[in-house]
Design a protein around this motif. Structure first.
Motif, PDB file in Angstrom:
ATOM      1  N   PRO A 300       0.810  -1.225   0.000  1.00 59.13           N
ATOM      2  CA  PRO A 300       0.000   0.000   0.000  1.00 59.13           C
ATOM      3  C   PRO A 300       0.843   1.276   0.000  1.00 59.13           C
ATOM      4  CG  PRO A 300      -0.650  -1.474   1.801  1.00 59.13           C
ATOM      5  CD  PRO A 300       0.565  -2.063   1.172  1.00 59.13           C
ATOM      6  N   ASN A 301       1.986   1.248   0.704  1.00 56.67           N
ATOM      7  CA  ASN A 301       2.811   2.464   0.774  1.00 56.67           C
ATOM      8  C   ASN A 301       3.335   2.865  -0.584  1.00 56.67           C
ATOM      9  OD1 ASN A 301       2.450   2.761   3.523  1.00 56.67           O
ATOM     10  ND2 ASN A 301       4.183   1.403   3.998  1.00 56.67           N
ATOM     11  N   ALA A 302       3.756   1.889  -1.353  1.00 51.69           N
ATOM     12  CA  ALA A 302       4.292   2.190  -2.691  1.00 51.69           C
ATOM     13  C   ALA A 302       3.201   2.775  -3.572  1.00 51.69           C
ATOM     14  CB  ALA A 302       4.877   0.927  -3.315  1.00 51.69           C
ATOM     15  N   ILE A 303       2.007   2.233  -3.467  1.00 46.05           N
ATOM     16  CA  ILE A 303       0.886   2.733  -4.267  1.00 46.05           C
ATOM     17  C   ILE A 303       0.530   4.150  -3.834  1.00 46.05           C
ATOM     18  CG2 ILE A 303      -1.551   2.385  -4.837  1.00 46.05           C
ATOM     19  CD1 ILE A 303       0.218   0.329  -6.170  1.00 46.05           C
ATOM     20  N   PHE A 304       0.517   4.364  -2.528  1.00 46.54           N
ATOM     21  CA  PHE A 304       0.231   5.705  -2.010  1.00 46.54           C
ATOM     22  C   PHE A 304       1.229   6.719  -2.573  1.00 46.54           C
ATOM     23  CE2 PHE A 304       0.349   9.268   0.824  1.00 46.54           C
ATOM     24  CZ  PHE A 304      -0.958   9.436   1.244  1.00 46.54           C
ATOM     25  N   ARG A 305       2.513   6.385  -2.517  1.00 45.01           N
ATOM     26  CA  ARG A 305       3.557   7.307  -3.016  1.00 45.01           C
ATOM     27  C   ARG A 305       3.385   7.577  -4.506  1.00 45.01           C
ATOM     28  NH1 ARG A 305       6.903   4.307   0.362  1.00 45.01           N
ATOM     29  NH2 ARG A 305       7.673   3.121  -1.419  1.00 45.01           N
TER      30      ARG A 305
END
Ligand code: ADP
Ligand code: MG
Length: 320
Positions: A300-305
């Protein structure tokens, strides 16, 4: 069995819009290049979806409306990387439990079509072009308790047309037509994603900024509204998110956009956006809940970024 089917149907069929979504997704799965949706009384009296897809052989028509009949999954591996929209094999059965459903179909190589009446099981020859036509009449006719919860035809039409709009937006290469009672709602020829977006929302290209970003695992493409055209009220904001071609509501993605908008603008306006996120199938689970259109990302963090960065960049004042 009828009762069980009607209860199960509640999971799939809430209102005419759910029927539009399920039927049109089947048409897309069937490789349709043209999809025509006809509604009567907001879809309460009739939802009819016709396509020019691969069709269903006559011998398989009864199976198509049986519960847990899907032609789309034949292995566990396929289940883990589902790219078709439907794979639960119960939409048609569920719709047939709460409407009077007929399904007519003609594979390309068949000399004519065959039509099945789901209620009576009667199968008769039917003159039609290659493709499939599913006709659903009198929603919740036999389930008064459910029919009570339907809104006015006008409101149901609004939701049904909105369901079609989301699909048309995500599939610009497909020609779409929507009619309600005797009126044409819209007709769209195959076009680019951008042309489709502009056509569906009758919007001016100058009001939007292109957002684009890519990592090896994901790609984001879409439009975010030029800040000075943003709405003050959330109700009027136009917010569409698609993950691998499927419309979703996702807190993480919505937050990634909102935060970028706030960081760049320091304002309180509501961002409008139409965003298409493409993620490698093994890095996303789109099957969290079939009816709620939620997604779960492996990272999720990579997608958020990715999303946050793309929007912030799109909104940043252009350096001359
Ligand atoms: P699912 O889409 O989950 O497989 P459905 O109940 O929606 O289940 O449809 C059952 C089956 O009927 C599909 O797997 C497909 O084989 C067939 N089918 C339904 N609609 C169409 C269509 N428009 N064109 C071709 N085949 C269809
Ligand atoms: Mg389906």
């Amino acid at each position: 069995d009828t009762l069980i089917n009607q209860i199960a149907a509640g999971e799939v069929v809430e209102r005419p819009a759910s029927i539009v979504k399920e039927l049109a997704e089947n048409s897309l799965d069937a490789g349709a290049t043209e999809i025509a949706i006809h509604l009567e009384a907001g879809g309460i009296e009739r939802v009819c979806v016709r396509d020019d897809g691969c069709g269903i052989p006559a011998s398989e028509l009864p199976l198509a409306v049986a519960r847990h009949a899907t032609s789309k999954i034949d292995s566990l591996k396929a289940l883990l990387s589902v790219t078709t929209k439907g794979f639960r094999g119960e939409a048609l059965a569920a719709i047939a439990a709460v409407t009077h459903l007929t399904i007519a179909s003609r594979p390309r190589e068949a000399p004519h079509g065959m039509k099945l009446d789901a209620r009576s099981g009667e199968l008769t020859p039917y003159a039609m072009a290659p493709g499939t036509e599913v006709d659903c009449r009198a929603l919740f006719d036999t389930v008064p308790a459910r029919r009570k919860f339907l809104k006015t035809p006008q409101t149901e039409a609004h939701h049904a047309i909105e369901a079609a709009r989301r699909l048309a937006l995500a599939h610009p290469q497909v020609a779409w037509q929507v009619t309600h009672n005797d009126k044409l709602v819209w007709r769209l020829a195959p076009q680019s994603a951008e042309a489709r977006f502009l056509a569906l929302f009758h919007t001016d290209p100058a009001e939007w900024r292109l957002a684009h970003a890519e990592t090896p695992a994901a790609q984001l493409l879409g439009w975010v509204i030029e800040p000075r055209f943003a709405r003050e009220s959330a109700r009027q904001a136009l917010q569409y998110l698609f993950v691998n071609g499927r419309a979703v509501r996702d807190r993480l993605l919505a937050q990634a956009v909102r935060q970028a908008y706030h960081d760049v603008l320091h304002g309180h306006r509501q961002p409008s956006y139409v965003l298409f996120l493409t993620v490698a199938p093994e890095l996303v689970d789109v099957n969290v809940h079939p009816a709620k259109s939620e997604v779960r990302f492996r990272d999720p963090n990579a997608i958020f970024r990715l999303v946050n960065g793309a929007i912030a960049q799109a909104l940043a004042p252009t350096v001359v």
